[in-house]
Scaffold this active site. Structure first.
Site, mmCIF file in Angstrom:
data_model
loop_
_atom_site.group_PDB
_atom_site.id
_atom_site.type_symbol
_atom_site.label_atom_id
_atom_site.label_comp_id
_atom_site.label_asym_id
_atom_site.label_seq_id
_atom_site.Cartn_x
_atom_site.Cartn_y
_atom_site.Cartn_z
ATOM 1 N N ASN A 10 0.872 -1.184 0.000
ATOM 2 C CA ASN A 10 0.000 0.000 0.000
ATOM 3 C C ASN A 10 0.904 1.227 0.000
ATOM 4 O OD1 ASN A 10 -1.827 2.018 0.438
ATOM 5 N ND2 ASN A 10 -2.307 1.438 2.561
ATOM 6 N N LYS A 12 0.106 4.246 -0.404
ATOM 7 C CA LYS A 12 -0.580 5.436 0.140
ATOM 8 C C LYS A 12 -0.373 6.639 -0.794
ATOM 9 C CE LYS A 12 -0.007 3.558 4.720
ATOM 10 N NZ LYS A 12 -0.062 3.792 6.139
ATOM 11 N N HIS A 100 -9.590 1.179 4.911
ATOM 12 C CA HIS A 100 -8.312 1.361 5.632
ATOM 13 C C HIS A 100 -8.571 2.313 6.806
ATOM 14 C CE1 HIS A 100 -4.208 2.596 6.508
ATOM 15 N NE2 HIS A 100 -3.806 1.520 5.841
ATOM 16 N N GLU A 102 -7.020 4.759 7.860
ATOM 17 C CA GLU A 102 -6.827 6.178 7.548
ATOM 18 C C GLU A 102 -8.063 6.754 6.868
ATOM 19 O OE1 GLU A 102 -3.113 5.762 5.454
ATOM 20 O OE2 GLU A 102 -2.128 5.214 7.336
ATOM 21 N N GLU A 173 -5.459 -4.861 10.894
ATOM 22 C CA GLU A 173 -4.442 -3.834 11.094
ATOM 23 C C GLU A 173 -4.762 -3.072 12.375
ATOM 24 O OE1 GLU A 173 -2.456 -2.701 7.133
ATOM 25 O OE2 GLU A 173 -4.201 -1.431 7.366
ATOM 26 N N GLY A 179 2.280 2.421 10.755
ATOM 27 C CA GLY A 179 3.207 3.526 10.541
ATOM 28 C C GLY A 179 3.907 3.993 11.807
ATOM 29 N N SER A 218 3.342 -2.028 10.567
ATOM 30 C CA SER A 218 4.803 -2.019 10.769
ATOM 31 C C SER A 218 5.452 -3.363 10.483
ATOM 32 C CB SER A 218 5.135 -1.543 12.192
ATOM 33 O OG SER A 218 4.686 -0.214 12.373
HETATM 34 C C1 PEP Z 1 -0.857 0.245 6.166
HETATM 35 O O1 PEP Z 1 -0.930 1.430 5.910
HETATM 36 O O2 PEP Z 1 -1.736 -0.496 5.756
HETATM 37 C C2 PEP Z 1 0.278 -0.231 6.943
HETATM 38 C C3 PEP Z 1 0.233 -1.436 7.427
HETATM 39 O O3 PEP Z 1 1.340 0.652 7.119
HETATM 40 P P1 PEP Z 1 2.766 0.320 7.790
HETATM 41 O O4 PEP Z 1 3.241 -0.973 7.218
HETATM 42 O O5 PEP Z 1 3.617 1.485 7.409
HETATM 43 O O6 PEP Z 1 2.527 0.228 9.265
#
Ligand code: PEP
Length: 259
Positions: A10, A12, A100, A102, A173, A179, A218
């Site tokens: 992803n 983003k 997601h 976000e 998640e 992040g 992460s």
């Molecule tokens: C994500 O945005 O779906 C995500 C898992 O980000 P990160 O791997 O940076 O934590």
């Protein structure tokens, strides 16, 4: 039941056409060089909307699939700035990320809208990757399992009755791990994936066994192997680390061969 592992990048809101093409080329080249390692898993790239078509051109002839990061719940019409599922299909997408965190927190996407977007993806022949996960407050209050169960339950009224529902992908998640560099523990991940599998099988019977459950938050080359080895983890949704081809390739290389 063996489910095909999948690693999804992803990207983003990062990159331009040129950088997206470069990153795509490095990933495809890396996968070819380590051809045997790419076999056990499917790889999906989700660039920003402006880069979908150029990335799709780069992916021609490769086994890597393209995905959108979001879609409209509507088919067409006066929805300025929105992109519908048929438009994603038109530029070569197979997958789309839905709900997601976000977007849930930043764009007011509640469980009902997430379900409608999932339904729109199915209607347009895309495989939805539906994100679920609790916030830190919810975990600290001991409500993580309840919150994720509720997010899952919100989907079922709009999950199709046909075989198509086996193509649903769920991504767990935890919002506090996205992040932040902070990981959920292996026990926390397995506990939540076990719950999601239980809910899927209770509601969808055997089809629930076939649905893939990804972990995101992460994931890095250093922790990917241990996470992917967990029983109910069928791959990963990778944010930050997917923007660096060597990290992303190392994460793909950490996928176990379950065939
Ligand atoms: C994500 O945005 O779906 C995500 C898992 O980000 P990160 O791997 O940076 O934590």
């Amino acid at each position: 039941m063996a489910r095909r592992m999948v690693v999804v990048g992803n990207w983003k809101m990062n990159g331009w056409v040129e950088t997206a093409q470069e990153l795509t080329h490095s990933i495809i080249t890396g996968l070819k060089e380590h051809h045997h390692r790419s076999d056990p898993c499917e790889v999906v790239l989700c660039p920003p909307a402006t880069c979908l078509y150029p990335v799709s051109r780069c992916l021609e002839g490769s086994m890597v699939r393209l995905g959108g990061q979001n879609l409209s719940e509507f088919d067409h019409g006066p929805h300025t700035g929105e992109i519908c599922g048929t438009m994603l299909r038109n530029v070569g997408c197979w997958y789309v990320i839905v709900g997601h965190s976000e977007r849930r927190s930043g764009c007011g996407e509640d469980n009902e809208r997430v379900a409608r977007k999932m339904a729109a993806a199915f209607r347009d022949g895309l495989q939805p990757i539906v994100c679920v996960g609790e916030t830190l407050d919810e975990r600290d209050q001991g409500r993580a399992l309840e919150v994720v169960r509720e997010q899952m339950e919100g989907l079922f009224p709009l999950v199709p009755h046909s075989d198509q529902r086996q193509s649903l992908v769920i991504a767990y998640e935890p919002v506090w791990a996205i992040g932040t560099g902070r990981n959920a523990s292996l026990e926390q991940i397995q506990e939540m994936h076990g719950l999601i599998r239980h809910v899927l099988c209770t509601r969808l019977g055997e089809d629930g066994e076939r649905i893939r459950i990804l972990y995101g938050g992460s994931v890095k080359p250093a922790n990917a192997k241990a996470i992917f080895a967990l029983e109910d983890v069928d791959g990963g949704l990778i944010g930050g680390a997917s923007l660096n081809s060597s990290d992303f390739l190392a994460i793909i290389a950490a996928v176990p061969d379950r065939s």
